[in-house]
Design an enzyme around this catalytic site. Structure first.
Site, PDB file in Angstrom:
ATOM      1  N   CYS A   1     -34.669   2.590 -17.699  1.00  0.00           N
ATOM      2  CA  CYS A   1     -33.608   1.696 -18.159  1.00  0.00           C
ATOM      3  C   CYS A   1     -33.126   2.179 -19.518  1.00  0.00           C
ATOM      4  O   CYS A   1     -33.934   2.558 -20.372  1.00  0.00           O
ATOM      5  CB  CYS A   1     -34.128   0.268 -18.266  1.00  0.00           C
ATOM      6  SG  CYS A   1     -32.899  -0.928 -18.843  1.00  0.00           S
ATOM      7  N   HIS A   2     -31.817   2.149 -19.737  1.00  0.00           N
ATOM      8  CA  HIS A   2     -31.254   2.690 -20.976  1.00  0.00           C
ATOM      9  C   HIS A   2     -31.006   1.641 -22.048  1.00  0.00           C
ATOM     10  O   HIS A   2     -30.418   1.948 -23.080  1.00  0.00           O
ATOM     11  CB  HIS A   2     -29.959   3.447 -20.678  1.00  0.00           C
ATOM     12  CG  HIS A   2     -28.908   2.613 -19.995  1.00  0.00           C
ATOM     13  ND1 HIS A   2     -27.953   3.161 -19.181  1.00  0.00           N
ATOM     14  CD2 HIS A   2     -28.654   1.284 -19.995  1.00  0.00           C
ATOM     15  CE1 HIS A   2     -27.165   2.221 -18.719  1.00  0.00           C
ATOM     16  NE2 HIS A   2     -27.566   1.074 -19.211  1.00  0.00           N
TER      17      HIS A   2
ATOM     18  N   HIS B   1     -35.272  -5.488 -19.686  1.00  0.00           N
ATOM     19  CA  HIS B   1     -34.155  -6.290 -20.180  1.00  0.00           C
ATOM     20  C   HIS B   1     -34.583  -7.390 -21.157  1.00  0.00           C
ATOM     21  O   HIS B   1     -33.746  -8.146 -21.634  1.00  0.00           O
ATOM     22  CB  HIS B   1     -33.335  -6.890 -19.033  1.00  0.00           C
ATOM     23  CG  HIS B   1     -32.597  -5.861 -18.236  1.00  0.00           C
ATOM     24  ND1 HIS B   1     -32.223  -6.066 -16.920  1.00  0.00           N
ATOM     25  CD2 HIS B   1     -32.189  -4.607 -18.551  1.00  0.00           C
ATOM     26  CE1 HIS B   1     -31.600  -4.986 -16.470  1.00  0.00           C
ATOM     27  NE2 HIS B   1     -31.571  -4.089 -17.446  1.00  0.00           N
TER      28      HIS B   1
ATOM     29  N   ASN C   1     -31.860  -2.755 -10.092  1.00  0.00           N
ATOM     30  CA  ASN C   1     -32.266  -4.059 -10.609  1.00  0.00           C
ATOM     31  C   ASN C   1     -32.382  -5.081  -9.483  1.00  0.00           C
ATOM     32  O   ASN C   1     -31.648  -4.985  -8.502  1.00  0.00           O
ATOM     33  CB  ASN C   1     -31.255  -4.548 -11.650  1.00  0.00           C
ATOM     34  CG  ASN C   1     -31.314  -3.754 -12.934  1.00  0.00           C
ATOM     35  OD1 ASN C   1     -32.374  -3.356 -13.378  1.00  0.00           O
ATOM     36  ND2 ASN C   1     -30.161  -3.494 -13.532  1.00  0.00           N
TER      37      ASN C   1
END
Length: 462
Positions: A178-179, A215, A156
Site C-alpha cells: 500500500c502506498h 489505511h 482492498n
C-alpha cells in the site's frame, strides 16, 4: 534454477490482468528495470480487458527506451496463469461499481458519509463480504498450482484479502503493498524543506517506525539523518492545523483524492503520533467527527469520492486503453512510484530493501493479536520477508486500532461461515455506525447485503 536465472526468466501471474491502472504502472516499472525480464500471464474474468492489456504490455516492452524484454499473454484460467509462476500479483475490482455504489452511497440515507468505502465502515464491510469468497478461490488456486510463488496483493480491503489467503493456505508467501505511507513520507520531505530549508530530500531517506493496520497506519518515530522529526512535526502540525496547501492552488477543493492533511494533523495533536494514511482513509476509522455531513467534510478540506466519479474515470481509462493500442496516445515509460518490482528484486537476492508491508502479526506488534494482519516495516531479502519489530502500539492509540482488528477478524469468520448474526453485530460495531439505531441498522444491513447477493453463497439468504 539459480537466483540469477530466475531474475532473467521470471514468470509472473497477474490476477486482475485487465486492470486499467495498476497493471499499466507495473508493466512500465518492469520495462524500465534492466535486472528483470520474463513473461507475464494476464488472467481476468473480463477476458477482453486482459486481451487489450496483452497488446499494451507488449507495446510497452517493445518501446525503444525499454531496458528489459517482457512477454505478455492472456491466460484463460487461474490454473493456466498460476502453474509454474514465480510471483503472483493480485489487483482486482471485487464486483462492479454498481455494488460499490451500494457500499458508498446507500448508508448516506442514515447520514453516514464515506470518502472511500473500501476498507472499514458499512461500505468496507460489504465489500469484504463479496471479496472474501473471491480470495478463498484465489488462495485455493495458489495452493494447488503455485504453492511456492510469492504473492503480492494490491486489492482492498487489503487486511482481509491477505488474512483470507493465510486462512485458506497457511503456507502461502503473501504480502500486501500500500502506498499510503509513501504519501506521508513525501509530506515529511516537504516539511524538512519548509522548516529546515533542506531541499531535495527523498522519501527513502526518511527513517520511520510504522505500526497499525492498512489505511490506519501510524508513525511512532521518524528521523532524517541525525534529526528527530517528531518534535519538528509537532510544530508543523500546529502551524498547519487549518490545512497545508501542498500545491499552492488549494488542490483539495478540485480533487476526488487530495486533501489538506487537516485530519492527519488533528490526529497528531490528539494522540502524539503521525497518522500515516491519507485523510480520506483516516476519517473512516474514527467516529463520524470528520464525516458528520458533507459540510463537515468540506470544513476538514477533503473530498467524498463518489462512485459516479469512479464510473466516469473508468470510461476515461477505457478510452485511454483504446488510444494506447491504436497509437493515438504515445507510451510514456515514467515509473509508477510503486515498489512491487523492487520487492521482487529483493526477494530474488538483488539487494535488500525495507518497506512497509501487510503480513500476519508474528510479534512485530506485541499488543495486537497474533495472526491478525498488521502493517509495519519489513526487511525484504533473498527468499524472505522479516517484519521489523515496531513495538507495542501506544496505549492511547491501541483502542482505536484494536477495535478494527477484532472487527476484521469477525468479518472474516462471518464471511466464511455465512453467519448472519455475527455479520450484523460486526457491521454495527463499526465506529461510523455509532449513532445508528438497531432498527435502522438492520434495515440498512439487509438492503446492502441483498445488493451483494450474486456474489455470496446462497446460505446467506436461506
Amino acid at each position: 534454477m539459480s537466483v540469477t536465472n530466475k531474475a532473467k526468466n521470471l514468470t509472473v501471474a497477474y490476477i486482475g490482468g485487465g486492470s486499467r491502472g495498476w497493471a499499466w504502472g507495473f508493466m512500465k516499472d518492469l520495462a524500465m528495470d534492466e535486472q528483470l525480464c520474463g513473461s507475464v500471464r494476464l488472467y481476468d474474468i473480463d477476458h477482453d480487458a486482459a486481451r487489450r492489456n496483452e497488446m499494451i504490455g507488449n507495446k510497452i516492452s517493445a518501446h525503444p527506451d525499454a531496458k528489459s524484454p517482457w512477454k505478455y499473454q492472456v491466460a484463460d484460467s487461474l490454473k493456466e496463469a498460476l502453474t509454474g509462476a514465480d510471483f503472483v500479483v493480485i489487483s482486482i475490482l471485487p464486483g462492479t461499481f454498481d455494488e460499490m455504489a451500494s457500499d458508498v452511497h446507500l448508508p448516506e440515507r442514515l447520514g453516514i458519509y464515506q470518502p472511500v468505502g473500501d476498507t472499514v465502515g458499512p461500505g468496507g464491510f460489504m465489500r469484504a463480504m463479496r471479496t472474501i469468497p473471491m480470495f478463498v478461490e484465489i488462495g485455493e488456486a495458489i495452493r494447488d498450482y503455485a504453492p511456492d510463488a510469492w504473492v503480492i496483493n494490491y486489492t482492498n480491503p487489503m487486511t482481509l484479502c491477505i488474512r483470507t489467503l493465510y486462512e485458506v493456505f497457511p503456507q502461502v508467501k503473501a504480502f500486501g503493498c500500500c502506498h499510503e505511507v509513501f504519501g506521508t513520507q513525501h509530506l515529511l520531505c516537504k516539511m524538512i524543506a519548509d522548516e529546515l530549508g533542506i531541499e531535495g530530500v527523498q522519501r527513502h531517506e526518511i527513517y520511520t517506525t510504522v505500526t497499525g493496520i492498512n489505511h490506519f497506519t501510524w508513525l511512532t518515530r521518524a528521523s532524517y539523518k541525525d534529526v528527530d522529526l517528531m518534535p519538528l512535526y509537532a510544530g508543523f502540525a500546529k502551524k498547519y492545523a487549518d490545512g497545508y496547501d501542498k500545491g499552492g492552488d488549494k488542490n483539495w477543493m478540485n480533487s476526488s483524492f487530495a486533501s489538506a492533511d487537516m485530519i492527519k494533523f488533528d490526529l497528531f495533536n490528539r494522540y502524539g503520533a503521525i497518522a500515516a494514511a491519507g485523510d480520506r482513509h483516516l476519517a473512516e476509522f474514527m467516529a463520524p467527527i470528520y464525516t458528520r455531513d458533507p459540510e463537515t467534510v468540506t470544513s476538514w478540506k477533503f473530498g467524498l469520492t463518489t462512485v459516479d466519479w469512479r464510473k466516469g474515470d473508468l470510461q476515461r481509462r477505457m478510452q485511454r486503453s483504446d488510444d494506447l493500442i491504436s497509437g493515438k496516445e504515445e507510451i510514456d515509460l515514467k515509473g509508477s512510484g510503486e515498489e512491487g518490482h523492487l520487492l521482487i528484486k529483493a526477494i530474488l537476492g538483488l539487494g535488500d530493501l525495507v518497506s512497509n508491508v501487510n503480513v500476519p502479526n508474528r510479534g512485530q506488534i506485541p499488543n495486537l493479536p497474533i495472526g491478525a494482519v498488521v502493517e509495519t516495516n519489513a526487511l525484504f531479502g533473498l527468499n524472505r520477508i522479516e517484519p521489523v519489530y515496531a513495538g507495542p502500539v501506544p496505549q492511547n492509540i491501541l483502542p482505536l486500532i484494536a477495535r478494527h482488528v477484532y472487527n476484521q477478524e469477525n468479518t472474516l469468520r462471518a464471511a466464511l461461515t455465512c453467519d448472519r448474526e455475527l455479520a450484523f453485530t460486526t457491521f454495527m460495531n463499526d465506529p461510523m455506525m455509532a449513532a445508528v439505531t438497531l432498527e435502522d441498522g438492520k434495515a440498512l444491513f439487509n438492503d446492502m447485503l441483498e445488493n451483494q447477493k450474486k456474489y455470496l453463497p446462497a446460505k446467506w439468504f436461506e
